[in-house]
Design a protein around this motif. Sequence first.
Motif, PDB file in Angstrom:
ATOM      1  N   GLN A 106      14.854   9.972  11.340  1.00 26.62           N
ATOM      2  CA  GLN A 106      13.568  10.382  11.915  1.00 26.62           C
ATOM      3  C   GLN A 106      12.623  10.799  10.789  1.00 26.62           C
ATOM      4  N   ASP A 107      12.132  12.029  10.802  1.00 23.67           N
ATOM      5  CA  ASP A 107      11.200  12.464   9.757  1.00 23.67           C
ATOM      6  C   ASP A 107      11.904  13.283   8.672  1.00 23.67           C
ATOM      7  N   LEU A 108      13.227  13.143   8.581  1.00 22.36           N
ATOM      8  CA  LEU A 108      13.997  13.908   7.607  1.00 22.36           C
ATOM      9  C   LEU A 108      14.800  12.989   6.697  1.00 22.36           C
ATOM     10  N   ILE A 109      15.258  13.555   5.607  1.00 23.86           N
ATOM     11  CA  ILE A 109      16.250  12.939   4.737  1.00 23.86           C
ATOM     12  C   ILE A 109      17.467  13.860   4.761  1.00 23.86           C
ATOM     13  N   LEU A 110      18.624  13.314   5.093  1.00 17.12           N
ATOM     14  CA  LEU A 110      19.868  14.081   5.137  1.00 17.12           C
ATOM     15  C   LEU A 110      20.728  13.650   3.957  1.00 17.12           C
ATOM     16  N   THR A 111      21.284  14.611   3.248  1.00 14.76           N
ATOM     17  CA  THR A 111      22.051  14.264   2.046  1.00 14.76           C
ATOM     18  C   THR A 111      23.211  15.230   1.827  1.00 14.76           C
ATOM     19  N   VAL A 112      24.291  14.697   1.224  1.00 13.50           N
ATOM     20  CA  VAL A 112      25.458  15.509   0.885  1.00 13.50           C
ATOM     21  C   VAL A 112      25.916  15.160  -0.521  1.00 13.50           C
ATOM     22  N   GLY A 113      26.669  16.070  -1.109  1.00 16.52           N
ATOM     23  CA  GLY A 113      27.207  15.861  -2.447  1.00 16.52           C
ATOM     24  C   GLY A 113      27.976  17.086  -2.884  1.00 16.52           C
ATOM     25  N   GLU A 114      27.800  17.477  -4.136  1.00 20.34           N
ATOM     26  CA  GLU A 114      28.466  18.677  -4.632  1.00 20.34           C
ATOM     27  C   GLU A 114      27.879  19.894  -3.926  1.00 20.34           C
ATOM     28  N   VAL A 142      25.149  20.350   4.132  1.00 18.90           N
ATOM     29  CA  VAL A 142      24.299  19.183   4.355  1.00 18.90           C
ATOM     30  C   VAL A 142      22.862  19.628   4.133  1.00 18.90           C
ATOM     31  N   SER A 143      22.146  18.956   3.268  1.00 18.73           N
ATOM     32  CA  SER A 143      20.757  19.321   2.985  1.00 18.73           C
ATOM     33  C   SER A 143      19.816  18.504   3.853  1.00 18.73           C
TER      34      SER A 143
END
Length: 310
Positions: free
Chosen positions: A239-247, A251-252
């Motif tokens: 949608q209008d977000l960016i979801l990201t994971v990593g170290e 979840v950002s």
Amino acid sequence: MSVFSQTFSPCGRFLAAGNNYGEIAVFSLSAALSPDATGMSQKPILTFAAHEGPVFSLISTDTHLLSAGNGEISAWSWAELTKRVIGWHRAHPYVPAICGSDTFIVLQDNSLIVGGGDNNIHIMDMETGTFKSVLQGHKDYIHCLSFREREGELLSGGEDGAVRIWDARTGQTVHCIEVFKYEECTRPQFGKWIGCLTTDSDWMLCGGGPALSLWHLRSMSPTSVFSLAGCQREAVFYQDLILTVGEGPYVSHCVPGGTVKAQIPSSSPSLNTLTLNLNSNEHRVMTTAGSSDQIDVFTNFSYRAFSLSF
């Protein structure tokens, strides 16, 4: 245990996950999301040994679950998964990439595109099982792939720090973006490798050693750089977000303008994979997994509802 890969079944009612021991677990989302769910509903309905080494990549087609380990790709029929029957198996010394959950793409012409540990992209005809072409250009192994269907372009990100844009018809490189050379993106302390890559129309997200950044593909320039600690391993547009994971154990949620809006806690110390189940309204969830045997399920993307146990 570490979980490296996830994918949903074509019907959206099941989740498959692969771990570092070569095992694939299949979970029933219908059971786990039921009002009558118990602790047993959050455990696999099926677990089987798929590869001798880690299951680095999983992807689902209309009929098969495809899995990749070191030097091999297997296809498992969703209809006969309980029988552990391999639909087909292909050995290839450089497939898949050494690590990367997004090293598979299936195109409408029944081609399987695979990022290789030999620095090349291999295209396989799934009907015949033969590798029909190779795209060469990266100087180190490939972590991630994305496809722009409207433009007929394939994007690849590798350990060499480059994002290459290929004309899928000719197999030629159209553009090469060395992300680590852009001052706003570079982070020498983390290296130059590209660990995550995704596209949406004229936009591209990429990150890894360099900071996660949003690029406009017409101007070939970064428009936003996100202030996230550590290296990102998976990023998606939603949608209008960016979801990201990593170290990091979260979840950002990021806004395309460059702001980190929220960080939602997870149960794993760090995360390798994030998957959205958008094909089923009844089972519409986000799942994340990483350096533990827990797979977090988010029914509302703003908080973790519960965890599945591998």
